[in-house]
Each structure stands twice: as structure tokens, then as C-alpha cells.
Design a protein around this motif. Structure first.
Motif, mmCIF file in Angstrom:
data_model
loop_
_atom_site.group_PDB
_atom_site.id
_atom_site.type_symbol
_atom_site.label_atom_id
_atom_site.label_comp_id
_atom_site.label_asym_id
_atom_site.label_seq_id
_atom_site.Cartn_x
_atom_site.Cartn_y
_atom_site.Cartn_z
ATOM 1 N N ILE A 7 0.841 -1.215 0.000
ATOM 2 C CA ILE A 7 0.000 0.000 0.000
ATOM 3 C C ILE A 7 0.869 1.256 0.000
ATOM 4 C CG2 ILE A 7 -1.485 1.392 1.512
ATOM 5 C CD1 ILE A 7 -3.068 -0.509 -0.175
ATOM 6 N N ASN A 8 1.903 1.261 0.840
ATOM 7 C CA ASN A 8 2.786 2.438 0.915
ATOM 8 C C ASN A 8 3.464 2.712 -0.422
ATOM 9 O OD1 ASN A 8 2.125 2.746 3.600
ATOM 10 N ND2 ASN A 8 3.970 1.736 4.377
ATOM 11 N N ALA A 9 3.945 1.646 -1.045
ATOM 12 C CA ALA A 9 4.643 1.804 -2.327
ATOM 13 C C ALA A 9 3.691 2.292 -3.418
ATOM 14 C CB ALA A 9 5.292 0.490 -2.736
ATOM 15 N N LEU A 10 2.475 1.715 -3.451
ATOM 16 C CA LEU A 10 1.504 2.121 -4.471
ATOM 17 C C LEU A 10 1.064 3.573 -4.255
ATOM 18 C CD1 LEU A 10 -0.740 -1.094 -4.718
ATOM 19 C CD2 LEU A 10 0.960 -0.315 -6.369
ATOM 20 N N SER A 11 0.848 3.954 -2.999
ATOM 21 C CA SER A 11 0.437 5.339 -2.693
ATOM 22 C C SER A 11 1.506 6.330 -3.115
ATOM 23 C CB SER A 11 0.148 5.490 -1.198
ATOM 24 O OG SER A 11 -0.934 4.689 -0.813
ATOM 25 N N GLU A 12 2.723 5.999 -2.785
ATOM 26 C CA GLU A 12 3.836 6.875 -3.137
ATOM 27 C C GLU A 12 3.949 7.024 -4.658
ATOM 28 O OE1 GLU A 12 8.694 7.030 -2.500
ATOM 29 O OE2 GLU A 12 7.449 5.774 -1.202
ATOM 30 N N PHE A 66 0.045 8.757 -22.159
ATOM 31 C CA PHE A 66 -1.165 7.926 -22.078
ATOM 32 C C PHE A 66 -0.898 6.619 -21.308
ATOM 33 C CE2 PHE A 66 -2.134 10.460 -25.986
ATOM 34 C CZ PHE A 66 -3.204 11.155 -25.443
ATOM 35 N N GLN A 67 0.315 6.069 -21.439
ATOM 36 C CA GLN A 67 0.659 4.861 -20.677
ATOM 37 C C GLN A 67 0.684 5.142 -19.184
ATOM 38 O OE1 GLN A 67 4.366 3.563 -22.396
ATOM 39 N NE2 GLN A 67 3.369 2.120 -23.779
ATOM 40 N N LEU A 68 1.248 6.284 -18.804
ATOM 41 C CA LEU A 68 1.316 6.638 -17.382
ATOM 42 C C LEU A 68 -0.070 6.920 -16.825
ATOM 43 C CD1 LEU A 68 4.525 8.850 -17.361
ATOM 44 C CD2 LEU A 68 4.236 6.608 -16.292
ATOM 45 N N GLN A 69 -0.950 7.531 -17.657
ATOM 46 C CA GLN A 69 -2.340 7.739 -17.220
ATOM 47 C C GLN A 69 -3.020 6.404 -16.920
ATOM 48 O OE1 GLN A 69 -4.442 10.170 -20.143
ATOM 49 N NE2 GLN A 69 -4.574 11.817 -18.642
ATOM 50 N N GLU A 70 -2.759 5.455 -17.826
ATOM 51 C CA GLU A 70 -3.382 4.135 -17.670
ATOM 52 C C GLU A 70 -2.855 3.422 -16.438
ATOM 53 O OE1 GLU A 70 -3.930 -0.023 -20.216
ATOM 54 O OE2 GLU A 70 -3.100 1.766 -21.189
ATOM 55 N N VAL A 71 -1.531 3.470 -16.209
ATOM 56 C CA VAL A 71 -0.985 2.769 -15.051
ATOM 57 C C VAL A 71 -1.413 3.457 -13.758
ATOM 58 C CG1 VAL A 71 1.259 3.939 -14.799
ATOM 59 C CG2 VAL A 71 1.061 1.511 -14.240
ATOM 60 N N ALA A 72 -1.565 4.780 -13.794
ATOM 61 C CA ALA A 72 -2.038 5.496 -12.601
ATOM 62 C C ALA A 72 -3.443 5.043 -12.233
ATOM 63 C CB ALA A 72 -1.994 7.006 -12.835
ATOM 64 N N SER A 73 -4.283 4.837 -13.251
ATOM 65 C CA SER A 73 -5.643 4.344 -13.006
ATOM 66 C C SER A 73 -5.613 2.931 -12.420
ATOM 67 C CB SER A 73 -6.454 4.360 -14.315
ATOM 68 O OG SER A 73 -6.572 5.677 -14.814
ATOM 69 N N ASP A 74 -4.709 2.116 -12.978
ATOM 70 C CA ASP A 74 -4.585 0.734 -12.477
ATOM 71 C C ASP A 74 -4.127 0.713 -11.020
ATOM 72 O OD1 ASP A 74 -5.339 -0.220 -14.936
ATOM 73 O OD2 ASP A 74 -3.283 -0.647 -15.625
ATOM 74 N N ILE A 75 -3.182 1.608 -10.675
ATOM 75 C CA ILE A 75 -2.687 1.675 -9.288
ATOM 76 C C ILE A 75 -3.816 2.100 -8.349
ATOM 77 C CG2 ILE A 75 -1.159 2.955 -7.725
ATOM 78 C CD1 ILE A 75 0.903 3.025 -10.014
ATOM 79 N N ASP A 95 -7.895 0.568 -4.224
ATOM 80 C CA ASP A 95 -9.298 0.521 -3.800
ATOM 81 C C ASP A 95 -9.738 -0.903 -3.482
ATOM 82 O OD1 ASP A 95 -9.533 3.240 -4.037
ATOM 83 O OD2 ASP A 95 -10.383 3.181 -6.063
ATOM 84 N N GLN A 96 -9.174 -1.859 -4.267
ATOM 85 C CA GLN A 96 -9.603 -3.252 -4.101
ATOM 86 C C GLN A 96 -8.888 -3.954 -2.943
ATOM 87 O OE1 GLN A 96 -8.879 -5.015 -7.928
ATOM 88 N NE2 GLN A 96 -10.738 -4.142 -8.861
ATOM 89 N N MET A 97 -7.669 -3.475 -2.612
ATOM 90 C CA MET A 97 -6.898 -4.139 -1.568
ATOM 91 C C MET A 97 -7.472 -3.887 -0.185
ATOM 92 S SD MET A 97 -2.877 -3.836 -2.573
ATOM 93 C CE MET A 97 -2.419 -4.717 -1.079
ATOM 94 N N ALA A 98 -7.430 -4.944 0.594
ATOM 95 C CA ALA A 98 -7.882 -4.826 1.978
ATOM 96 C C ALA A 98 -7.145 -5.862 2.813
ATOM 97 C CB ALA A 98 -9.393 -5.024 2.073
ATOM 98 N N TYR A 99 -6.750 -5.466 3.990
ATOM 99 C CA TYR A 99 -6.065 -6.406 4.880
ATOM 100 C C TYR A 99 -7.103 -7.157 5.694
ATOM 101 C CZ TYR A 99 -3.136 -8.327 8.530
ATOM 102 O OH TYR A 99 -2.507 -9.194 9.384
#
Length: 576
Positions: A232-237, A282-291, A296-300
Motif C-alpha cells: 500500500i505504501n509503495a503504491l500510494s507513493e 497515455f501509458q502513465l495515465q493508464e498505469v495510474a488508473s490501475d494503481i 481501492d480493491q486491496m484490503a487487509y
């Protein structure tokens, strides 16, 4: 007929009185001569150790910590060596086999074949296919009745080997079926207990509801949950850097894209810049959306992590009981279900095994009888061939017979073994009118030497490329018998490389190559030296063997005559 060298090179270091010695061996017949105690037998002992002989730290030269022996052998055409190297996963190049053996002062033996560490048993198995050593008291095959059948079969050639292999296949099927039949004849109580145990195992596996790749998937999921915070920390950053509220990377790249696109029509290279930047945007926009979606889907879920660990522990327990993997457990399940079916229908299964066993037993008897008949015919040919050899060794009064022990036809299956129904032993009568008796009980040392030479003359044609070493097998003979032995050793050398230690001038005269062994004192230490003799030096050595210490003009002439006669004899032998 010349054969390839089998033992090509030998290196000996710190072995007995040998400090450092390297020898190259040739094809044909090589004799080793020299004074008693010079080290002739020591060289043969070294070769014997390379073939897996018993080692001892007593072999180590005084004052040294270890001795090192190394031999280079050729195995070209030697299928037995090839098969064993393959069986023990030992690589080989150019048909060469390099054997090294180090014996340490503490008794440790280190053996290598082509650089790979092997134990003494493996070394002996492979070494015996390369080297065959016969000394004054080393007639192991002849003195061991259990080896006589193998010697007869060897004389039988390929046709007998094919029949024997055919018999062995049926023998294996018969013994396996017989073992299974006896197993299924156990008591009813034992089968009931076995059935209960198998049904318990089957039920246990069924209740586990194991799924293919389940363990791998659980381990992956466990890894994600245990590293939840780090992920989560890495993805947020990463998301903040790409699309945060201020000065984010995507906006800055968007500005670069707008600026460069405004000049893309001016030059082709600017158009390339614009395309690369636009693609990255456009690739970075797409990966930002994926991140963002991933976060949103991850949960501990601590409960889910506990469930996974419990399930993995359960799978581990199942693996410990039934197999090393889920696939192995399922294979075990299939196996026990088959046995459960057999146990539940035991009577039918036992009847089927009985029918199968009776079929194999009949086939085994038929093939065993054919094999026995072939051996009876081959035995007569072997007896005839050996008698011809005996004549040339001045043993024409000696009779050797292949004695077949009587078989009890009613009990023949219980006495069957993997090589057939036959049990044989070589019998001999050394004088006319005497009854035939077991060879191992009546033959003298001198007779054994000549019998062994007769057999080697016959068998060397079928043994393949082997180094045969004769260590003073001619001791105690002289005159015409000595010459006959020399002729036989030369005949063996036509089909196998032969190394021969001898004190007989007749044998030395017949050699293709002559090595002279001597010892000298260097720094108050005895050392062995080996010299390959030229023709004139060979004459002098044969003269010394004829006369002893004092060599005269007459003994020189006698030696020359002996060597000339040997050359004539060799030509006759070669052209036979």
C-alpha cells in the motif's frame, strides 16, 4: 591383429619406493623385467588400486602424507564401461576414462572417475571392466565355482546371451507375479485390517478436497497479505508522484507533450519526440488508473490470513502422510482405490494372478530348457577348445569337463535363478585313469596358471578391449613349458593389451615392448626407475635373464637367437 591401448598412461606419486613415476603403455604385449625388489609388482599394485583394489596407508612412501595414483584408459568399444558410466551419471569425452585415487596417511581414500567422486565399490565395478589382473595366487574366477557358469556363457557368444536375456525377462515376470500371488494368499484378518486402513486413507484424502495448484496459490495470497502495508505504501507513493494534487508527473509530461506537438510539423525528428512523449503520457495515465483501482480493491483481512495459514498447515500434514505434493497425494489416492477394489474382489484377483503365474512358469521352463540345451552344446565346444590349448601347453593328458549338476524336474521352479536352471562346475583329471574331481580341489598352482592362460587365450577374443595383467604367472616353469606359456601370452595380446611381469627369458623375448625396472639410491632413499628398452638393450636384458649376473658373448648370442626364434613364432601366430 592389433588392438587399441586400454591403459594408456599411468602416474604414480609417493607409492611404496616410487617417488614420482609416469609411464606410457602401448598396444600388444609389454613385459616388465628387472631385479627382485626393484618395484615391478609395485607398479602392478598401483594399477590394481585404480581398479578398486583394497588400499592401505602402508602403501604411502615413508615420510609422505599421501600417495596419488592416476591412470588414463580408453574405453572405445567397451560397452560394459559405457553402460556403467551412464548408470552412475559420469561424463566422458573422447572415449577416455581418467581414474585417480588418493590414499591419505589417516586411511582416507579419495577416488575420482573423470573428475567425479565415487566410492570404492563403484570404482571396483568400473575398474573391473578395464583391467583384468592375474597373479600367482589370483585365479579368482577359476577358484570360485560360482563364476564358472558366467565363464561358460561368455564362451557362448551373442546367440547364448540373447537366449539368456530372453529367459531373464520371463524370470523377472514370473518372480514378480509369484510374489504378488503369495502376498494375496495372506490370512483373511490381515486383508481386513489392510482394507480398513486403506479405506481410512481414501476417506481422509477425499475429505481434504485438495485442488491442483492450491498450495502455490495460497502461498501467493499469503505473501500479499503479509506484505499488505509495504505494498500500500509503495503504491500510494507511486500514485502521488504520477497524479497527485500538485506538480504531479503526468501533468508535467502533459505540458511537455503540448509544447512538443506544436512543432512536430516542422521536422520529422520533432514528430518522433512528440509521439514518444504522447505514448508515455497515455501509458502513465493508464498505469495510474490501475494503481488507484488496485489500492481501492486491496484490503487487509487478518481472518483470511489465519485461514490461509491453517489450510497450508493442513496441506503440509497431508503431504507428510501421503506424498510430497498434492499431485503425489492424488496419485496415492488412485493407487489405494485400485487396491481397495482388488481387496474387495480378492478372490477374482487371486485367480487372475494364479493364471498369470502358471502361464509365466510354463514359459520359464520352456526358455530355461532351451538355455540349458544350448549350454550343453557350448560346454562340449569349450572342452574341445581348452583341450587344444592344453596340448600346446604340454598338458595333453589333462582333461577338463564342464560338470552339470543334476536337476530335479519336480522342484525345478524353486531352484530357478536369474541365469537359468543350471548349476555347473569345472572338473579336472590331471593324469590318465584318474576320476574327474572339482578343479578347485585338485589343481596345483602351476596347473592353474596354465589352465587360466588357456582360457584367457580363448576368452580374450570375446572379452572386448581389456588390459590383462599377468603378474609372474610363469613362476616355477622352464624349458618348453616356458616357451608354450610365452606363446599363449602373446596370443592373448593379439586381442587384448597385455602387461606381464616375468623372470622367464622366453616370455621377455616374445614381447612387443620391454620395460626394464631398476632401483637406485638418491639422498639415502631408494627410488624406482623405468626405462623402455631399445632392441640392443632388450638383447642384453634377455641375456641377463638367461645367465644371471655375468653376461658373456655366448649368452648374448643365445639371447639374440631366442629373440629371433620369438619373431618367427610371432609371425606364425599372427598368420594363423
Amino acid at each position: 591383429m592389433e588392438v587399441d591401448r586400454v591403459l594408456q598412461e599411468l602416474t604414480i606419486k609417493n607409492f611404496a619406493i616410487i617417488h614420482d613415476l609416469s609411464l606410457t603403455f602401448e598396444t600388444g604385449m609389454t613385459v616388465l623385467t628387472g631385479e627382485t625388489g626393484a618395484g615391478k609388482s609395485i607398479i602392478i599394485d598401483a594399477v590394481g588400486l585404480l581398479a578398486g583394489g583394497r588400499g592401505s596407508n602402508e602403501f604411502i612412501r615413508h615420510g609422505e602424507n599421501k600417495c596419488v595414483l592416476e591412470g588414463l584408459f580408453s574405453m572405445e568399444g567397451n560397452s560394459m564401461t559405457y553402460d556403467l558410466l551412464e548408470q552412475y551419471d559420469i561424463a566422458s569425452e573422447n572415449d577416455d576414462v581418467i581414474i585417480q585415487r588418493d590414499i591419505h596417511r589417516n586411511g582416507k581414500n579419495v577416488c575420482r572417475i573423470n573428475g567425479r567422486l565415487v566410492n570404492i565399490a563403484t570404482l571396483r565395478l568400473i575398474g573391473e571392466t578395464l583391467i583384468d589382473i592375474h597373479g600367482q595366487n589370483e585365479h579368482q574366477e577359476l577358484m570360485n565355482p560360482e563364476r564358472h557358469l558366467a565363464m561358460l556363457d561368455q564362451f557362448g557368444g551373442e546367440s547364448l546371451q540373447k537366449t539368456k536375456k530372453n529367459y531373464c525377462v520371463t524370470f523377472s515376470k514370473y518372480t514378480q507375479t509369484k510374489k504378488a500371488y503369495r502376498k494375496w494368499q495372506n490370512t483373511e484378518q490381515e486383508f481386513a485390517q489392510r482394507l480398513d486402513m486403506l479405506q481410512f486413507q481414501a476417506n481422509d484424502i477425499e475429505m481434504a478436497e485438495l485442488i491442483d495448484r492450491e498450495e502455490d496459490e495460497l502461498l501467493e495470497e499469503k505473501n500479499l497479505l503479509m506484505n499488505y502495508q509495504k505494498i500500500i505504501n509503495a503504491l500510494s507513493e507511486g500514485y502521488d508522484a504520477l497524479q497527485g494534487e500538485e506538480n504531479n508527473g503526468i501533468d508535467l509530461i502533459g505540458q511537455a507533450m503540448t509544447g512538443i506537438s506544436s512543432i512536430e510539423d516542422i521536422d520529422h525528428k520533432y514528430k518522433q519526440f512528440s509521439e514518444v512523449v504522447a505514448s508515455s503520457y497515455f501509458q502513465l495515465q493508464e498505469v495510474a488508473s490501475d494503481i488507484l483501482r488496485e489500492m481501492d480493491q486491496m484490503a487487509y483481512d487478518e481472518n483470511r490470513l489465519n485461514d490461509i495459514e491453517k489450510r497450508l498447515e493442513f496441506i503440509y500434514q497431508m503431504k507428510r502422510k501421503y506424498g510430497e505434493s498434492i499431485e503425489a497425494i492424488k496419485r496415492h489416492y488412485e493407487k489405494i482405490m485400485l487396491e481397495i477394489d482388488q481387496l474387495q474382489n480378492r478372490e477374482d484377483h487371486v485367480n487372475n494372478l494364479k493364471i498369470e503365474m502358471d502361464m509365466f512358469s510354463k514359459e520359464l521352463i520352456d526358455k530355461g530348457d532351451i538355455l540349458s540345451e544350448m549350454r550343453q552344446v557350448i560346454a562340449l565346444k569349450l572342452e574341445e577348445a581348452i583341450h587344444e590349448q592344453f596340448k600346446e601347453l604340454f598338458m595333453d593328458k589333462v582333461i577338463l569337463k564342464v560338470h552339470f549338476f543334476e536337476k530335479n524336474q519336480e522342484d525345478i521352479l524353486s531352484r530357478a535363478h536369474e541365469t537359468g536352471f543350471d548349476r555347473i562346475e569345472f572338473y579336472i583329471a590331471t593324469n590318465p585313469g584318474e576320476p574327474l574331481k572339482p578343479l578347485v580341489k585338485v589343481a596345483s598352482g602351476g596347473e592353474l596358471s596354465r589352465i587360466m592362460l588357456a582360457m584367457k587365450t580363448i576368452f580374450s577374443k570375446t572379452q572386448g578391449l581389456t588390459s590383462i595383467i599377468f603378474d609372474e604367472v610363469d613362476t616355477g616353469v622352464s624349458g618348453r613349458v616356458a616357451q608354450a606359456i610365452a606363446n599363449k601370452i602373446y596370443m592373448v595380446a593379439m586381442h587384448s593389451q597385455v602387461l606381464c611381469i616375468t623372470h622367464l627369458p622366453q616370455v621377455a623375448a616374445m614381447s612387443n615392448h620391454h620395460l626394464f625396472i631398476s632401483k637406485t639410491i638418491i639422498d639415502e632413499r631408494t627410488e624406482t626407475h623405468v626405462v623402455a628398452l631399445a632392441e640392443t638393450e632388450k638383447v642384453n636384458e634377455v641375456a641377463r635373464m638367461l645367465a644371471g649376473t655375468e653376461i658373456t658373448k655366448l649368452t648374448i648370442e643365445h639371447a639374440k637367437e631366442l629373440i629371433n626364434l620369438a619373431e618367427i613364432q610371432k609371425d606364425k601366430t599372427t598368420n594363423k
